[in-house]
Motif scaffolding. Structure first.
Motif, PDB file in Angstrom:
ATOM      1  N   LYS A  66       0.830  -1.099  -0.070  1.00  0.00           N
ATOM      2  CA  LYS A  66       0.107  -0.089  -0.052  1.00  0.00           C
ATOM      3  C   LYS A  66       0.957   1.323   0.101  1.00  0.00           C
ATOM      4  N   LEU A  67       1.859   1.228   0.890  1.00  0.00           N
ATOM      5  CA  LEU A  67       2.900   2.269   0.873  1.00  0.00           C
ATOM      6  C   LEU A  67       3.634   2.743  -0.326  1.00  0.00           C
ATOM      7  N   ASN A  68       3.970   1.521  -1.207  1.00  0.00           N
ATOM      8  CA  ASN A  68       4.451   1.699  -2.557  1.00  0.00           C
ATOM      9  C   ASN A  68       3.681   2.356  -3.342  1.00  0.00           C
ATOM     10  N   THR A 128      -6.301   4.002  -1.869  1.00  0.00           N
ATOM     11  CA  THR A 128      -5.388   3.133  -1.498  1.00  0.00           C
ATOM     12  C   THR A 128      -5.097   3.199  -0.032  1.00  0.00           C
ATOM     13  N   ASN A 129      -5.060   4.242   0.498  1.00  0.00           N
ATOM     14  CA  ASN A 129      -4.767   4.446   1.917  1.00  0.00           C
ATOM     15  C   ASN A 129      -5.923   3.797   2.823  1.00  0.00           C
ATOM     16  N   LYS A 130      -7.197   3.850   2.427  1.00  0.00           N
ATOM     17  CA  LYS A 130      -8.060   3.482   3.268  1.00  0.00           C
ATOM     18  C   LYS A 130      -8.381   2.026   3.421  1.00  0.00           C
ATOM     19  N   ARG A 131      -8.406   1.527   4.624  1.00  0.00           N
ATOM     20  CA  ARG A 131      -8.660   0.180   5.136  1.00  0.00           C
ATOM     21  C   ARG A 131     -10.264  -0.012   4.779  1.00  0.00           C
ATOM     22  N   ARG A 132     -10.610  -0.806   3.963  1.00  0.00           N
ATOM     23  CA  ARG A 132     -12.015  -0.953   3.800  1.00  0.00           C
ATOM     24  C   ARG A 132     -12.980  -1.500   4.649  1.00  0.00           C
ATOM     25  N   LYS A 133     -12.427  -2.784   5.178  1.00  0.00           N
ATOM     26  CA  LYS A 133     -13.157  -3.529   6.176  1.00  0.00           C
ATOM     27  C   LYS A 133     -13.060  -3.031   7.560  1.00  0.00           C
ATOM     28  N   SER A 134     -11.757  -2.789   8.003  1.00  0.00           N
ATOM     29  CA  SER A 134     -11.577  -2.498   9.194  1.00  0.00           C
ATOM     30  C   SER A 134     -11.840  -1.145   9.608  1.00  0.00           C
TER      31      SER A 134
END
Length: 140
Positions: free
Chosen positions: A34-36, A76-82
């Protein structure tokens, strides 16, 4: 895929300590990926912000590229489930700082038809303002 097979093996063997260690490694690998991606989009974002500031103008293409980069960084940065984010504020700042060096070199090829190198282009802009603008766009 190999890691998942190994994880299954550890769970079947009831070796939960090894399984949890592997889960930690998988989480770290996911975050690095994700960071890449964020880094790659940050380079594109910064290139266009640098060109805007240096040339004191903008184009529709640059605007679209800026908006697309910001949208993809946020996605990309958003955690969808948690919920939450992969990169916190400090990590985003670090990523922007790292991406800036690549961006200034690339912007030098594009701005003013490439007549200035990265160091010359850097002298034409307010580096901290460009970085701050990028962070502001990402955070809004």
């Amino acid at each position: 895929m190999e890691e998942l097979i190994t994880l299954r093996k550890y769970i079947e063997e009831k070796n939960y300590i090894k399984a949890l260690e592997l889960v930690g490694e998988l989480e770290e690998m996911s975050k690095e990926d994700k960071l890449n991606k964020i880094y790659s989009y940050a380079v594109i974002l910064l290139v266009h912000l640098i060109k805007q500031q240096a040339e004191k103008r903008t184009t529709r293409s640059w605007g679209v590229s800026i908006n697309n980069s910001v949208r993809e960084i946020k996605r990309t940065n958003k955690r969808r489930k948690s919920g939450g984010y992969y990169a916190n504020e400090d990590e985003l700042i670090e990523t922007i700082n790292e991406a800036f060096e690549a961006a200034i070199e690339r912007a030098a090829l594009e701005a003013f038809e490439g007549i200035y190198d990265g160091n010359e282009l850097r002298q034409m802009i307010d580096v901290e303002q460009v970085k701050k603008s990028a962070l502001t766009l990402i955070n809004n």
